[in-house]
Enzyme design. Structure first.
Site, PDB file in Angstrom:
ATOM      1  N   LYS A  10       0.873  -1.232   0.085  1.00 12.74           N
ATOM      2  CA  LYS A  10       0.031   0.113  -0.139  1.00 12.74           C
ATOM      3  C   LYS A  10       0.858   1.395  -0.106  1.00 12.74           C
ATOM      4  O   LYS A  10       2.194   1.338   0.192  1.00 12.74           O
ATOM      5  CB  LYS A  10      -1.037  -0.048   1.227  1.00 12.74           C
ATOM      6  CG  LYS A  10      -1.937  -1.286   1.212  1.00 12.74           C
ATOM      7  CD  LYS A  10      -2.587  -1.192   2.363  1.00 12.74           C
ATOM      8  CE  LYS A  10      -3.706  -2.338   2.392  1.00 12.74           C
ATOM      9  NZ  LYS A  10      -4.413  -2.303   3.882  1.00 12.74           N
ATOM     10  N   PHE A  58     -15.922   3.514   7.300  1.00 11.71           N
ATOM     11  CA  PHE A  58     -14.779   3.593   6.755  1.00 11.71           C
ATOM     12  C   PHE A  58     -14.556   3.387   5.449  1.00 11.71           C
ATOM     13  O   PHE A  58     -13.352   3.736   4.958  1.00 11.71           O
ATOM     14  CB  PHE A  58     -13.764   2.669   7.746  1.00 11.71           C
ATOM     15  CG  PHE A  58     -13.992   1.173   7.419  1.00 11.71           C
ATOM     16  CD1 PHE A  58     -13.637   0.562   6.225  1.00 11.71           C
ATOM     17  CD2 PHE A  58     -14.988   0.639   8.189  1.00 11.71           C
ATOM     18  CE1 PHE A  58     -13.970  -0.594   6.225  1.00 11.71           C
ATOM     19  CE2 PHE A  58     -15.205  -0.843   8.104  1.00 11.71           C
ATOM     20  CZ  PHE A  58     -14.554  -1.460   6.884  1.00 11.71           C
ATOM     21  N   ARG A  86      -0.414 -14.186   4.155  1.00 12.42           N
ATOM     22  CA  ARG A  86      -1.269 -13.805   5.298  1.00 12.42           C
ATOM     23  C   ARG A  86      -0.648 -13.869   6.738  1.00 12.42           C
ATOM     24  O   ARG A  86      -0.497 -13.020   7.619  1.00 12.42           O
ATOM     25  CB  ARG A  86      -2.817 -14.244   5.368  1.00 12.42           C
ATOM     26  CG  ARG A  86      -3.640 -13.826   4.179  1.00 12.42           C
ATOM     27  CD  ARG A  86      -4.814 -14.234   4.127  1.00 12.42           C
ATOM     28  NE  ARG A  86      -5.703 -13.575   5.021  1.00 12.42           N
ATOM     29  CZ  ARG A  86      -6.176 -12.519   5.117  1.00 12.42           C
ATOM     30  NH1 ARG A  86      -6.195 -11.463   4.316  1.00 12.42           N
ATOM     31  NH2 ARG A  86      -7.074 -12.201   6.157  1.00 12.42           N
ATOM     32  N   THR A  92      -4.391  -7.744  11.132  1.00  9.99           N
ATOM     33  CA  THR A  92      -4.536  -6.332  10.485  1.00  9.99           C
ATOM     34  C   THR A  92      -4.291  -5.150  11.425  1.00  9.99           C
ATOM     35  O   THR A  92      -4.041  -4.310  11.086  1.00  9.99           O
ATOM     36  CB  THR A  92      -5.988  -6.269   9.992  1.00  9.99           C
ATOM     37  OG1 THR A  92      -6.805  -6.579  11.203  1.00  9.99           O
ATOM     38  CG2 THR A  92      -6.198  -7.106   8.857  1.00  9.99           C
ATOM     39  N   ARG A 104       3.459  -6.501   9.289  1.00 10.44           N
ATOM     40  CA  ARG A 104       2.856  -5.582  10.147  1.00 10.44           C
ATOM     41  C   ARG A 104       3.426  -5.380  11.478  1.00 10.44           C
ATOM     42  O   ARG A 104       3.283  -4.374  11.959  1.00 10.44           O
ATOM     43  CB  ARG A 104       1.511  -5.709  10.212  1.00 10.44           C
ATOM     44  CG  ARG A 104       0.854  -5.744   8.693  1.00 10.44           C
ATOM     45  CD  ARG A 104      -0.758  -6.079   8.684  1.00 10.44           C
ATOM     46  NE  ARG A 104      -1.508  -5.920   7.533  1.00 10.44           N
ATOM     47  CZ  ARG A 104      -2.380  -6.617   7.029  1.00 10.44           C
ATOM     48  NH1 ARG A 104      -2.686  -7.696   7.765  1.00 10.44           N
ATOM     49  NH2 ARG A 104      -2.757  -6.512   5.952  1.00 10.44           N
ATOM     50  N   ASN A 114      -1.573  -0.084   7.314  1.00  9.23           N
ATOM     51  CA  ASN A 114      -0.942  -1.459   7.747  1.00  9.23           C
ATOM     52  C   ASN A 114       0.040  -2.021   6.493  1.00  9.23           C
ATOM     53  O   ASN A 114       0.143  -3.413   6.444  1.00  9.23           O
ATOM     54  CB  ASN A 114      -2.112  -2.226   8.253  1.00  9.23           C
ATOM     55  CG  ASN A 114      -2.983  -2.783   7.114  1.00  9.23           C
ATOM     56  OD1 ASN A 114      -2.820  -2.394   6.001  1.00  9.23           O
ATOM     57  ND2 ASN A 114      -3.908  -3.511   7.694  1.00  9.23           N
ATOM     58  N   HIS A 117      -1.645  -5.571   1.704  1.00  7.69           N
ATOM     59  CA  HIS A 117      -2.940  -6.554   1.549  1.00  7.69           C
ATOM     60  C   HIS A 117      -2.822  -8.036   0.793  1.00  7.69           C
ATOM     61  O   HIS A 117      -1.963  -8.003  -0.045  1.00  7.69           O
ATOM     62  CB  HIS A 117      -4.000  -5.582   0.615  1.00  7.69           C
ATOM     63  CG  HIS A 117      -5.040  -6.647   0.030  1.00  7.69           C
ATOM     64  ND1 HIS A 117      -6.342  -6.746   0.818  1.00  7.69           N
ATOM     65  CD2 HIS A 117      -5.311  -7.380  -0.982  1.00  7.69           C
ATOM     66  CE1 HIS A 117      -7.013  -7.400   0.337  1.00  7.69           C
ATOM     67  NE2 HIS A 117      -6.455  -8.020  -0.937  1.00  7.69           N
TER      68      HIS A 117
END
Length: 136
Positions: A10, A58, A86, A92, A104, A114, A117
């Site tokens: 991100k 959100f 993951r 998250t 993270r 964070n 994805h």
């Protein structure tokens, strides 16, 4: 079982110059990058990607964040690639749920920012890869 998953680094990960670190962790895990692209995300793509969150409080801030700067999009392949990535990513919430040693847990600052994805299921991976890499 070999799977494919969509991985996004991100805007916060790109801005903080963590792309190489994150890709290195993916490769050290034994996963293979089969497509990789740095791109600016359109409002349309962002809305399609986060369609499941439409109507939630959100949603607008998600779109604003993912379109705020460049994103690295990748198709990652390997045995159980979805679960493997993951696990690498961590929870998250980078402060309360992501353990040290995860992306993270080591670098995340807050829930919305964070860093990464990863698709959460085979169905999501197919849908997301189709959105981000329509020719794949």
């Amino acid at each position: 079982m070999t799977e494919r998953t969509l991985v996004l680094i991100k805007p916060d990960g790109v801005q903080r110059q963590l792309v190489g670190e994150i890709i290195g962790r993916i490769e050290r895990k034994g996963l293979t990058l089969v497509a990789l692209e740095l791109r600016h995300v359109s409002q349309d793509l962002a809305a399609q990607h986060y369609a499941e969150h439409e109507g939630k409080p959100f949603f607008a801030s998600l779109l604003e964040f993912i379109t705020s700067g460049p994103v690295v999009a990748a198709i990652v392949e390997g045995p159980r690639a979805i679960a493997a990535f993951r696990q690498l990513a961590g929870g998250t919430d980078p402060v309360e749920k992501a353990i040290p040693g995860t992306i993270r847990g080591d670098f995340g600052l807050e829930t919305q920012f964070n860093l990464v994805h990863g698709s959460d299921s085979v169905e999501s991976a197919k849908r997301e890869i189709g959105l981000w890499f329509p020719d794949a």
